[in-house]
Design a protein around this motif. Structure first.
Motif, PDB file in Angstrom:
ATOM      1  N   LEU B 258      44.277  33.870  33.352  1.00  0.00           N
ATOM      2  CA  LEU B 258      43.826  32.580  32.709  1.00  0.00           C
ATOM      3  C   LEU B 258      44.952  32.443  31.460  1.00  0.00           C
ATOM      4  O   LEU B 258      45.343  31.091  31.308  1.00  0.00           O
ATOM      5  N   PHE B 259      45.494  33.330  30.898  1.00  0.00           N
ATOM      6  CA  PHE B 259      46.499  33.312  30.027  1.00  0.00           C
ATOM      7  C   PHE B 259      47.746  32.295  30.557  1.00  0.00           C
ATOM      8  O   PHE B 259      48.162  31.470  29.905  1.00  0.00           O
ATOM      9  N   LYS B 263      47.077  28.653  29.322  1.00  0.00           N
ATOM     10  CA  LYS B 263      48.041  28.503  28.157  1.00  0.00           C
ATOM     11  C   LYS B 263      49.572  28.743  28.434  1.00  0.00           C
ATOM     12  O   LYS B 263      50.257  28.676  27.234  1.00  0.00           O
ATOM     13  N   ASP B 264      49.866  28.958  29.652  1.00  0.00           N
ATOM     14  CA  ASP B 264      51.334  29.259  29.794  1.00  0.00           C
ATOM     15  C   ASP B 264      51.907  30.518  28.988  1.00  0.00           C
ATOM     16  O   ASP B 264      53.092  30.467  28.663  1.00  0.00           O
ATOM     17  N   ILE B 265      51.040  31.618  28.922  1.00  0.00           N
ATOM     18  CA  ILE B 265      51.519  32.732  28.087  1.00  0.00           C
ATOM     19  C   ILE B 265      51.676  33.931  29.189  1.00  0.00           C
ATOM     20  O   ILE B 265      50.696  34.328  29.942  1.00  0.00           O
ATOM     21  N   ASP B 266      52.674  34.329  29.147  1.00  0.00           N
ATOM     22  CA  ASP B 266      52.916  35.475  30.114  1.00  0.00           C
ATOM     23  C   ASP B 266      52.709  37.024  29.252  1.00  0.00           C
ATOM     24  O   ASP B 266      52.890  36.972  28.358  1.00  0.00           O
ATOM     25  N   ASP B 420      47.885  32.445  17.569  1.00  0.00           N
ATOM     26  CA  ASP B 420      48.586  32.078  18.937  1.00  0.00           C
ATOM     27  C   ASP B 420      49.327  33.578  19.301  1.00  0.00           C
ATOM     28  O   ASP B 420      50.152  33.473  20.016  1.00  0.00           O
ATOM     29  N   THR B 421      48.824  34.706  18.784  1.00  0.00           N
ATOM     30  CA  THR B 421      49.488  35.936  19.294  1.00  0.00           C
ATOM     31  C   THR B 421      48.068  36.567  19.858  1.00  0.00           C
ATOM     32  O   THR B 421      47.047  36.495  19.228  1.00  0.00           O
ATOM     33  N   TYR B 422      48.169  37.046  21.052  1.00  0.00           N
ATOM     34  CA  TYR B 422      47.368  37.671  21.641  1.00  0.00           C
ATOM     35  C   TYR B 422      47.330  39.206  21.903  1.00  0.00           C
ATOM     36  O   TYR B 422      48.370  39.460  22.699  1.00  0.00           O
ATOM     37  N   ASP B 534      31.757  31.554  26.442  1.00  0.00           N
ATOM     38  CA  ASP B 534      31.991  30.630  24.963  1.00  0.00           C
ATOM     39  C   ASP B 534      32.739  31.221  24.116  1.00  0.00           C
ATOM     40  O   ASP B 534      33.549  30.501  23.732  1.00  0.00           O
ATOM     41  N   ARG B 535      32.811  32.678  23.902  1.00  0.00           N
ATOM     42  CA  ARG B 535      33.922  33.241  22.953  1.00  0.00           C
ATOM     43  C   ARG B 535      35.257  33.208  23.638  1.00  0.00           C
ATOM     44  O   ARG B 535      36.279  33.042  22.930  1.00  0.00           O
ATOM     45  N   LEU B 536      35.449  33.409  25.112  1.00  0.00           N
ATOM     46  CA  LEU B 536      36.593  33.091  25.540  1.00  0.00           C
ATOM     47  C   LEU B 536      37.300  32.000  25.243  1.00  0.00           C
ATOM     48  O   LEU B 536      38.338  31.839  25.049  1.00  0.00           O
ATOM     49  N   CYS B 537      36.365  30.965  25.471  1.00  0.00           N
ATOM     50  CA  CYS B 537      36.745  29.606  25.387  1.00  0.00           C
ATOM     51  C   CYS B 537      37.557  29.414  23.860  1.00  0.00           C
ATOM     52  O   CYS B 537      38.468  28.909  23.735  1.00  0.00           O
ATOM     53  N   ALA B 538      36.516  29.712  23.050  1.00  0.00           N
ATOM     54  CA  ALA B 538      36.827  29.739  21.707  1.00  0.00           C
ATOM     55  C   ALA B 538      38.215  30.325  21.481  1.00  0.00           C
ATOM     56  O   ALA B 538      39.023  29.813  20.657  1.00  0.00           O
ATOM     57  N   LEU B 539      38.429  31.636  21.919  1.00  0.00           N
ATOM     58  CA  LEU B 539      39.779  32.454  21.635  1.00  0.00           C
ATOM     59  C   LEU B 539      40.705  31.339  22.291  1.00  0.00           C
ATOM     60  O   LEU B 539      41.952  31.481  21.496  1.00  0.00           O
ATOM     61  N   PHE B 540      40.542  31.098  23.478  1.00  0.00           N
ATOM     62  CA  PHE B 540      41.843  30.343  23.870  1.00  0.00           C
ATOM     63  C   PHE B 540      42.049  29.170  23.141  1.00  0.00           C
ATOM     64  O   PHE B 540      43.221  28.546  23.103  1.00  0.00           O
TER      65      PHE B 540
END
Lengths: 585, 585
Positions: B258-259, B263-266, B420-422, B534-540
């Motif tokens: 998903l990342f 979001k194009d995050i590796d 923007d840091t996960y 819901d929360r996962l979407c908000a986080l993203f």
């Protein structure tokens, strides 16, 4: 790690590998010093083998303990089978058991887990988790999964956005009964479960979302028929800035895409479009099965005025023509007559005329009609020598219904409705309103948000029953797969519509005020469709019953007999909700 | 046909084409004989232009009538813009208006449809269909759509089958409160809406479905907090023949997928795995934000026995070290002290010690502790010159909670928690049971179906609180995204579990008998997870609030203020359901 492979994937090229499998024991066979077990999981069946003399005693004693539906874990070498089984993909190999662990024992199940034994409906439902182990039910659920994924793939590719609408909404008594949910935080008030997300999808169009879809559960508290469920699933869609044709194109595309991707069936033609009135006149039915002909001909004007009082007093006389039916026996025709007399059809009798191969006619009303009369009638119906003409008379709507039922029965008997042939069409130009005798008012044929034909709007004041709606149904093989409409997007037309449906201004405001209000702020032209997903899956699976395509269906009293629901709740729960059981007298 | 293109797709290469667009008027500008309109739809904004002298009078007068949020249809030629706008993808071109039709008028909306004006929470919720027209809310819903599609794509590729479980199920008072639904066909009985499909997904494993998922609505009748909704969405999954590690691998894979896809995050590393007890000791919290350090050190044994009665009487003393904090002013430290005294934290005070850059120490408890004492403490905490040590003391659990809150507050203030840091991790080895003081019995920390560690099972008879569960949570940036467990699949262990949770045999049978029964017929080892969608979407989306990621959310009293629900229902409906409003005294 429990397993290296599943029970459906080992082939010749794995021979020599050491593998570990898990699954259920389908069958155990013991023959001349060899024991075989069929090990089953979702993916397939793999044969396990042990030679009694050459295998560890501990393993043999575990195999002895193992019965049907035990869950076991087995390791061993993949070996080539002596006698291959070309009916299953793993039929070239078997596993030489080198270790075996019983993960779970099983009592003898209430019915045997094989394709053709299901123990009857009651047991199946009660032990649904065992029923699902059977291949036909498992495959139904796999098909449903595949279809859901493909529906989303197609709609996503067409810029539709999947948006979840709420389940706890507001009761709007129009239409079927709502299931309601008492609100503890707002005592005396109730949510309702949606019969469909209709108003929400329209609000999403007003919100500018342009193309919406959802595969969504809907709820109707109806007295259940065999193929109805209190909760069912819809593919629900809505589009902005579209006319009817835009919507038909997209969902004809979806249907073709599903046939291709799920069943590898090409449909290389435009779906026929038939008006509601044509469907009623020719098929007696607004969801015609067009896999076969035998259409209805109105012969009222051809048969009246010949002294036959039954016909002369009838509003309508119609017939169907059974090709090569002139050899039908007395008994066969009597059976058809019995059929049209059943209460659901209610015809008084069936008139027949054999158009014999020698060109003569033989009918049940010979004293009223000459051969010349029949010649005219036959010509009108397209009947030729060797055919059988079957005629019903009476009140028009009822008679058309009877002819439709007779036609479908004959279609079934003559094998004209094969499960693997699909004949989709659009039925269009439905009437907007329907007169309800009981309540002496008009009901919306589709729903109160459906747009009338622009040119028919003046009929609101003269002949509302004649107003055509921008509404359409997708019909396949005589089954209504779904329907939709172009919506009203103008506040004053919507008000006119509510008024014609007998809503007081206050009721309309209380129930749909939020939608009417939204129309004030720039509503785009929009329309949509909803397809019955349970039924679509059953159709693709070649079944008449939607139940097998629902993992945990309810029975005809709305009960889930597996979990025993509905059930009583505690007094404490009732108190918290502020409700008391019992009816106000 | 309403349009040839949408408002987001025209580019330089379309110059010269005749096009038709539809959309909402975002803005109208009138300048020296030229009129410009910004036309908006879901896909973007396109500028329309009309030269007053060169344009048909009829068109000009229609433009004059047009205001914000009117819905219009415009045809014209795509021309190159004189002054380009490189902030929007269509900024190179505009449409020379050749015809214009007003499709819908709009009243002046209650708030302006622009990114930064939303009129406040009340208005936003009431006019949610206007709120969704705003780019930030629209984008939140588009993100949610994308994520739902990608979740399915990944799970489908991993052989998971999407299966719909029922919404009308059975009330099981364990856990949160159920919403219930009175059954008209079974008077006096109720369905319940699922808090999760837990038992159904376990039954699907017993049914042999092997890998199940669903993106599904769940319902909890709880008193609502800011980020809770009575209905919420879960990514719900279950797998058979797996150990904990198999599940973590798959869902770590999903998270990374998903990342990358959304979001194009590796994320090119294994997610760290931290035991519950380590998380509690080091972060004071079972959902640690590991984007920054500042972890907690237990200094109880280092500070007790020095005559400082506050510490000597405390169960636990812990500290965190604020790098380069020795220059904090009195005021700043006072603010932190005030913070830890708020009721939600409830500390009596905050002890600090500045480890000055010159190597000296200055603390609020100088009369009890020498520089040497502080040197030892600093060494244990990893504090160096220039740092600030902050210490709380008291009952252990409460003090760790206070340190956790203090740490997060400092993290926020110092910018150590960038959106923007996960930093994902797994928290594992949760306790199986939790002692509930109020009811004087154990509760299941996760739920009653969670499997204990095999080697801890004997502790049921000696020290149940010490039993570790095969349970795990996925935590990202201090947010619990989801959790799951390996389940009990053995009837007798499940019975033992129910007994320890204080269920009578009859209650266990009445509520979960169908699951216990199913265990008799060969249950596979299985486990699963549920992620809060819901929360996962908000986080993203980089938001703290889940509401913007729900199309039609409810407010803190569980009301949908747009449709005004819940609401009263008619007496006829109540009668049909056999219920009366009011509480039995």
């Amino acid at each position: 790690m429990y397993r290296t492979h599943n029970c459906g994937e080992l082939r010749k090229e794995h021979i020599g590998e050491k593998v570990t499998l898990c699954g259920w024991v389908q069958l155990k066979r013991d023959k001349g010093g060899m024991i075989w077990l069929d090990l089953r999981d979702r993916y397939g069946i793999t044969q396990l083998a042990a030679e009694e003399t050459n295998t560890d005693r501990g393993i043999i004693s575990k195999i002895d303990k193992t019965g049907r539906e035990f869950v076991i874990k087995v390791s061993g070498e993949v070996i080539e089978r002596f006698s291959k089984n070309d009916k299953i993909p793993t039929g070239d190999i078997e596993i030489k058991i080198e270790s075996l662990e019983i993960l779970s024992e099983s009592e003898i199940p209430p019915f045997t887990i094989i394709d053709n034994t299901d123990g009857g409906d009651e047991l199946r439902m009660k032990y649904r988790y065992l029923d699902i182990r059977r291949t036909p039910v498992k495959n139904a659920l796999l098909l449903r999964h595949r279809m859901a994924q493909e529906v989303r793939k197609y709609l996503d590719s067409q810029s539709f956005i999947e948006i979840e609408t709420p389940y706890l909404i507001k009761s709007t008594p129009e239409g079927a009964r709502d299931f309601v949910v008492p609100s503890r935080m707002n005592p005396g008030e109730f949510y309702a479960l949606p019969q469909s997300p209709q108003t929400f999808k329209q609000l999403l169009m007003i919100a500018g979302m342009d193309r919406y879809f959802q595969i969504v559960k809907c709820f109707r508290d109806e007295d259940l028929r065999a193929d109805r469920q209190p909760e069912f699933t819809q593919i629900d869609c809505e589009m902005s800035f579209v006319e009817q044709n835009d919507i038909l194109k997209i969902f004809e595309g979806l249907t073709k895409y599903l046939f291709k991707s799920v069943k590898d069936i090409d449909i290389n033609y435009y779906f026929p479009r038939m008006t509601y009135s044509e469907a009623m006149e020719k098929y007696g039915n607004d969801k015609p099965d067009i896999r076969f002909g035998m259409t209805i001909t109105n012969i009222t004007e051809n048969v009246q005025g010949k002294e036959f009082v039954v016909f002369d007093s009838a509003e309508y006389i119609g017939g169907i023509c059974l090709g090569n039916g002139s050899e039908y026996t007395r008994k066969q025709i009597d059976d058809l007559t019995e059929f049209v007399k059943i209460p659901q059809i209610g015809a008084k009798g069936l008139v027949y005329c054999k158009y014999n191969t020698d060109g003569s006619f033989k009918s049940s009303v010979d004293k009223f009609y000459t051969a010349d009369d029949w010649k005219t009638i036959a010509a009108k119906m397209g009947a030729t020598q060797g055919d059988l003409i079957l005629i019903l008379a009476g009140e028009k709507e009822r008679t058309l219904h009877g002819l439709s039922e007779l036609r479908l029965k004959l279609g079934n008997e003559l094998g004209l409705r094969p499960r693997d042939t699909y004949a989709p069409l659009w039925v269009i130009e439905f009437p907007l309103l329907e007169w309800d005798k009981e309540s002496s008012r008009y009901h919306a044929k589709h729903h109160p948000f459906t747009s009338p034909f622009d040119e028919d709007i003046p009929l609101f004041d003269s002949d509302p029953a004649k107003i055509r709606a921008k509404a359409y149904d997708l019909v396949i093989n005589g089954i209504e797969i779904g329907g939709g409409s172009i919506r009203i997007f103008n506040r004053s037309l919507q008000e006119k519509m509510f008024k014609n449906l007998g809503f007081s201004k206050e009721d309309a405001e209380a129930q749909f005020g939020f939608l009417m209000n939204a129309f004030k702020f720039g509503a785009p032209p929009h329309g949509g469709i909803a397809l019955g997903f349970d039924r679509l899956c059953a159709l693709f699976g070649g079944s008449d019953s939607i139940r097998d395509y629902i993992a945990f269906p309810k029975n005809n009293s709305g009960r889930d007999v597996m979990i025993d629901s509905p059930s009583t709740i505690s007094q404490a729960q009732l108190n918290e909700l502020g409700i008391i059981l019992g009816e106000v007298k």
